[in-house]
Every structure is written in structure tokens, then in C-alpha cells.
Design a protein around this motif. Structure first.
Motif, PDB file in Angstrom:
ATOM      1  N   GLU A  56       0.830  -1.206   0.000  1.00 29.57           N
ATOM      2  CA  GLU A  56       0.000   0.000   0.000  1.00 29.57           C
ATOM      3  C   GLU A  56       0.871   1.265   0.000  1.00 29.57           C
ATOM      4  N   ARG A  57       1.974   1.195   0.751  1.00 23.39           N
ATOM      5  CA  ARG A  57       2.904   2.343   0.755  1.00 23.39           C
ATOM      6  C   ARG A  57       3.461   2.536  -0.661  1.00 23.39           C
ATOM      7  N   MET A  58       3.800   1.421  -1.315  1.00 20.06           N
ATOM      8  CA  MET A  58       4.358   1.529  -2.672  1.00 20.06           C
ATOM      9  C   MET A  58       3.343   2.166  -3.618  1.00 20.06           C
ATOM     10  N   ASP A  59       2.076   1.749  -3.494  1.00 16.70           N
ATOM     11  CA  ASP A  59       1.027   2.310  -4.370  1.00 16.70           C
ATOM     12  C   ASP A  59       0.937   3.823  -4.201  1.00 16.70           C
ATOM     13  N   GLN A  60       1.027   4.252  -2.955  1.00 13.54           N
ATOM     14  CA  GLN A  60       0.924   5.706  -2.695  1.00 13.54           C
ATOM     15  C   GLN A  60       2.105   6.446  -3.315  1.00 13.54           C
ATOM     16  N   VAL A  61       3.283   5.842  -3.211  1.00 13.91           N
ATOM     17  CA  VAL A  61       4.471   6.475  -3.818  1.00 13.91           C
ATOM     18  C   VAL A  61       4.304   6.551  -5.332  1.00 13.91           C
ATOM     19  N   TRP A  62       3.836   5.469  -5.937  1.00 14.10           N
ATOM     20  CA  TRP A  62       3.680   5.454  -7.401  1.00 14.10           C
ATOM     21  C   TRP A  62       2.634   6.477  -7.859  1.00 14.10           C
ATOM     22  N   ARG A  63       1.581   6.661  -7.016  1.00 14.47           N
ATOM     23  CA  ARG A  63       0.564   7.653  -7.400  1.00 14.47           C
ATOM     24  C   ARG A  63       1.157   9.058  -7.411  1.00 14.47           C
ATOM     25  N   ARG A  64       1.998   9.355  -6.436  1.00 20.05           N
ATOM     26  CA  ARG A  64       2.570  10.717  -6.378  1.00 20.05           C
ATOM     27  C   ARG A  64       3.765  10.866  -7.335  1.00 20.05           C
ATOM     28  N   PHE A  65       4.579   9.813  -7.435  1.00 17.02           N
ATOM     29  CA  PHE A  65       5.788   9.880  -8.271  1.00 17.02           C
ATOM     30  C   PHE A  65       5.808   8.703  -9.247  1.00 17.02           C
ATOM     31  N   PRO A  66       5.066   8.826 -10.360  1.00 21.60           N
ATOM     32  CA  PRO A  66       4.965   7.676 -11.270  1.00 21.60           C
ATOM     33  C   PRO A  66       6.311   7.240 -11.858  1.00 21.60           C
ATOM     34  N   ALA A  67       7.305   8.125 -11.837  1.00 23.22           N
ATOM     35  CA  ALA A  67       8.612   7.754 -12.413  1.00 23.22           C
ATOM     36  C   ALA A  67       9.498   7.007 -11.420  1.00 23.22           C
ATOM     37  N   ALA A  68       9.039   6.897 -10.155  1.00 24.48           N
ATOM     38  CA  ALA A  68       9.889   6.248  -9.141  1.00 24.48           C
ATOM     39  C   ALA A  68      10.020   4.759  -9.425  1.00 24.48           C
ATOM     40  N   LYS A  69      11.239   4.269  -9.454  1.00 21.51           N
ATOM     41  CA  LYS A  69      11.483   2.836  -9.605  1.00 21.51           C
ATOM     42  C   LYS A  69      11.826   2.287  -8.226  1.00 21.51           C
ATOM     43  N   ILE A  70      10.939   1.445  -7.713  1.00 21.65           N
ATOM     44  CA  ILE A  70      11.121   0.908  -6.359  1.00 21.65           C
ATOM     45  C   ILE A  70      11.726  -0.490  -6.460  1.00 21.65           C
ATOM     46  N   HIS A  71      12.781  -0.721  -5.699  1.00 19.43           N
ATOM     47  CA  HIS A  71      13.441  -2.038  -5.682  1.00 19.43           C
ATOM     48  C   HIS A  71      13.394  -2.547  -4.245  1.00 19.43           C
ATOM     49  N   MET A  72      12.651  -3.611  -4.001  1.00 19.44           N
ATOM     50  CA  MET A  72      12.558  -4.132  -2.633  1.00 19.44           C
ATOM     51  C   MET A  72      13.322  -5.448  -2.528  1.00 19.44           C
TER      52      MET A  72
END
Ligand code: ADP
Length: 444
Positions: free
Chosen positions: A373-389
Motif C-alpha cells: 500500500e505504501r508503494m502504491d501511494q508512492v507510485w501515485r505521487r511519483f509515477p517515475a519512481a522505480k522501487i526495488h525491494m
């Protein structure tokens, strides 16, 4: 105990009756067939000793390159073990385990520098292709040996000394006018094993206590940092070497929290010097795979910007994670290509600037909001963010992932644009940590 992950799953299966036992044997037989097929036919096999996020991200690139990768992991739940088809459970400090995972590999490499060198010498004597080799690795394992070797090469390093007793410490305190950084020679990471005593008494106390615990020590001059930089280069056993642009890294409490590439506002001469230095070190120490040269930027006696080497890492490095989204060839792909002595890829940038922000476990407690859910919120605000977990559980200050954010290709990397990119990458990473926006932003 060493074991294949799936073997151990079998051995824990119930086998109360003969038929159950028979069924379990059949599965075991199927498994050995499946295991052979798990390797891409005709493709090289790389054994990675280590099970953390670096091995995990190497595995990811092995998939793309059609290679087979095997990891020696401490547990089936470890970051790299979760995503690798060929996992051997074992202990890298056990010679039999290291040998078992290495015998049929085309190259053996590492996601840390802590495998005992005598094991690696034996592997090499048995004709196994170990990259990098112990003669190079020793310079990343022992900070005193590293400082001595770098000085011999003429590489700039802070003034240093071995600390064998409290007299050594007292004399170094006097020589440096109390500007002392005390370090454990081996085994330190993320600032563990680095101390900045405020007084001579504190230094003496620390030294006495650590020597009593058999911690080998060195001390070096505490540098007044302008900032920290990292020079990343990859080199093959045949001697091809390619360096990435210099990266700026930001450390908090001894842990890397951010990296920016290319290092902004950089003095051209210092940049060239740093890049050349990384190539010289890689060549002279015969490093193979990725080498990260951690650097201090400081002002010399004339007030000019200068660099000195802080540390060497002979594997992909946190300050190179930006290459996954900001360079033609990522450090993980390059490492695999390098250890197999294959041609290296271009290290050109694919964006005018890329920022990497680490996701470190929250200091106090993991927030209740699930990570997805945290990742979804980040993607909504910053669609260019590439998240690596990394598939890791929360622990305070533990590295559990990172965010890469690049400037669009047509946006020049002005100071303002890079500053904004840094703010956004930090906001995204902080949200993944704390489940709230540190700037108070709310979704419309
Ligand atoms: P580790 O092996 O734990 O990463 P380092 O030797 O890289 O330890 O030190 C961790 C951090 O401590 C560095 O990134 C830097 O911020 C600081 N540091 C280390 N050595 C010095 C020094 N000689 N002068 C000033 N700061 C230092």
C-alpha cells in the motif's frame, strides 16, 4: 548442515507409512531431474556466495542474460534465496560447503568479502575460477592492509597507523592533534566498527576494551569532509575495465542513505582524478568484477578540493544501485559479465541525472500500513519512481529496499533540477519507511 532447499522440504515431509516414504523418494528423484533442468542448457553457471540483496539483484540480471546462478545461502528465507532456482543452504565459513557449491561453476563470485581466503586458495588450486581472487580480496577485507597497499600505489589516503596497544593510540592522538578515527580492521559495515572518540581518555578506553575483545585495530586521521564520492569500475580477468561516472554518496550515522549520479557540481579535475584512480586501483590490485572506491572529498592545506580513498568494496555496491535505472549497463549485469570474462557493457548514462534513496527500516516500529500500500501511494505521487525491494523484514535501520528516480532525458541536470530530484527520491523513500509524507502532502 548443508542441503538443497527442496531436499530439506522433502526431509520434513511426513513419512509415517512405507507408501509415504516411497512417495517422498519419488519426489526426491524427480527433484534431482528437475534440478539439472533448472540450469539453462549450455549457459554458464555462476555461483554467488552470499544471500543478501546484492546476490538477489545479480540473480535478476542472470535471468536477463540467460545465465544460471546458484547461491550459497544461510537460510531459505534470505533475500537472494527467495528468488533463485538453485539455492544451496549452507555456511560460507564451512570449507566443505564452499567447495560443494563451487565445483561445477564457470565462475564463483561473492556478495560480500568475508569468505576465508584459505578456502578460496584451495578452490583455485583445484582449478575453479574464483573472481575476484583472494590476492585482490585481502585489500577489501583488512582496512590496514588496504591502507598500506594503497599508499604503496601512491593513492591518496588519510594518515593512518596500526593500533596494537594504548601507547600507539596515545601517540597517534598526539600526532593528529586529536583528529582520530578508530576502525576495526576487519568485518565492519554500515559504520559498525568505526569510532570517533572525543577525548584521549575515551580513545584509550575504547582501544583497551576492543583489544581485550581481540578486535584488531587501526586508526586514521579524521577528515573534515566536503562530501563523500564513489568511483565505480568493473574489470575483467583479461584486463578490460569500464568506469561509471563518479557518484556522490550521503551517509547518515555511518549508513549510505542517498547516491546521486553524476556527482553534481563536480570539479572536472577532481572527477577525472577519481575515475583514473579507480582504474589504477582495479588494475594494480588485479580486481575483477565491480570495484567501488569510496572517496572523501576535502579541502587541502591550500584550500583546493582534493580526494582520498576511504574504502574499497569488491562487489556491486550500494552507491552503484542507481545504474539499474540510470546507466546502459547496471552494476549487477556488469559484475556477471566481468567475472565470466565477457565483453563489458557501456557505462553511459541513460538520464541526465539519477538519484538513489535507500529505504531503511523505521527507527522505532514498522508502521501498520502494508508495504504494498505504501508503494502504491508512492507510485501515485511519483509515477517515475522505480522501487526495488529486497524481500526483507523490518528491523531498525536495516536496508530493505531503494528508490531510483531519474530526470527525463530532455531535462538538463541543473542544480535546481537535481535538488528537486533528490527531494522527491527522499520523499518517496521516507514514505516507504514511515507511511507518511515528510512534507505533509495529502492526496487530493
Ligand atoms: P564501513 O566499513 O562501516 O562502511 P567506513 O570506513 O566506510 O565504514 O566509515 C563509515 C563512515 O564513517 C564513512 O562513510 C564516513 O562518513 C565516516 N568516516 C570513516 N572514516 C572517516 C575519516 N577518516 N574521517 C572522517 N569520516 C570518516
Amino acid at each position: 548442515m548443508i542441503g538443497r532447499v527442496k531436499d530439506s522440504a522433502h526431509s520434513s515431509a511426513p513419512s509415517a507409512s512405507d507408501s509415504n516414504a516411497e512417495a517422498s523418494m519419488t519426489r526426491a528423484a524427480d527433484w534431482s531431474i528437475a534440478r539439472a533442468a533448472a540450469h539453462a542448457p549450455g549457459a554458464p553457471l555462476v555461483t554467488i556466495i552470499g544471500d543478501g540483496q546484492l546476490a538477489r539483484m545479480m540473480q535478476q540480471e542472470a535471468v536477463e542474460l540467460g545465465l544460471s546462478a546458484r547461491v550459497l545461502a544461510g537460510s531459505a528465507a534470505a533475500s537472494a534465496a527467495q528468488v533463485t532456482a538453485d539455492v544451496v543452504l549452507g555456511d560460507y565459513t564451512n570449507k566443505a560447503h564452499v567447495l560443494e557449491v563451487s565445483t561445477d561453476a564457470d565462475a564463483v563470485t561473492f556478495d560480500h568479502e568475508h569468505v576465508p581466503n584459505e578456502f578460496l586458495d584451495e578452490l583455485i588450486a583445484a582449478g575453479i575460477n574464483v573472481q575476484p581472487q583472494p590476492k585482490a580480496l585481502i585489500n577489501a577485507q583488512d582496512k590496514l592492509i588496504q591502507r598500506q597497499r594503497l599508499s604503496e600505489l601512491g593513492a591518496p589516503v588519510p594518515a593512518f597507523t596500526a593500533i596494537e596497544n594504548t601507547e600507539d593510540a596515545a601517540s597517534f592522538w598526539a600526532t593528529t592533534g586529536g583528529k582520530v578515527c578508530l576502525k576495526a580492521r576487519r568485518g565492519g559495515y554500515d559504520g559498525k566498527g568505526v569510532w570517533f572518540p572525543d577525548s584521549e581518555a575515551e580513545l584509550n578506553e575504547l582501544v583497551a576494551e576492543l583489544l581485550d575483545q581481540d578486535v584488531p585495530l587501526m586508526a586514521e586521521e579524521k577528515v573534515v569532509l566536503v562530501r563523500e564520492l564513489s568511483a565505480l569500475v568493473a574489470r575483467t580477468p583479461s584486463g578490460e575495465a569500464k568506469a561509471w561516472p563518479i557518484t556522490e554518496s550521503v551517509q547518515e550515522r555511518g549508513i549510505c542513505v542517498e547516491a546521486v549520479a553524476p556527482a553534481p557540481g563536480h570539479d572536472g579535475e577532481v572527477l577525472n582524478q577519481a575515475r583514473e584512480l579507480s582504474r589504477t586501483i582495479a588494475t594494480e590490485l588485479d580486481v575483477t568484477g565491480v570495484l567501488a572506491v569510496e572517496l572523501f572529498e576535502f579541502r587541502d592545506a591550500e584550500g583546493e578540493l582534493a580526494i582520498s580513498v576511504n574504502e574499497l568494496a569488491m562487489r556491486p555496491h550500494n552507491t552503484g544501485h542507481w545504474t539499474q535505472n540510470g546507466s546502459v549497463t547496471s552494476q549487477f549485469e556488469q559484475h556477471l559479465r566481468a567475472v565470466l570474462d565477457r565483453p563489458l557493457g557501456s557505462t553511459d548514462l541513460t538520464a541526465p541525472a539519477t538519484v538513489m534513496a535507500n529505504v531503511l527500516g523505521h527507527d522505532d516500529a514498522d508502521p501498520a500500513m502494508p508495504m504494498h500500500e505504501r508503494m502504491d501511494q508512492v507510485w501515485r505521487r511519483f509515477p517515475a519512481a522505480k522501487i526495488h525491494m529486497y524481500g526483507k523484514d523490518w528491523r531498525p535501520r536495516r536496508k530493505i529496499g531503494h528508490v531510483n528516480l531519474s530526470l527525463p532525458a530532455d531535462q538538463p541536470a541543473t542544480d535546481e533540477a537535481v535538488a528537486q530530484l533528490r527531494r522527491e527520491a527522499r520523499l518517496a523513500a521516507d514514505f516507504l519507511v514511515a507511511a507518511e509524507w515528510s512534507d505533509g502532502w495529502t492526496e487530493a
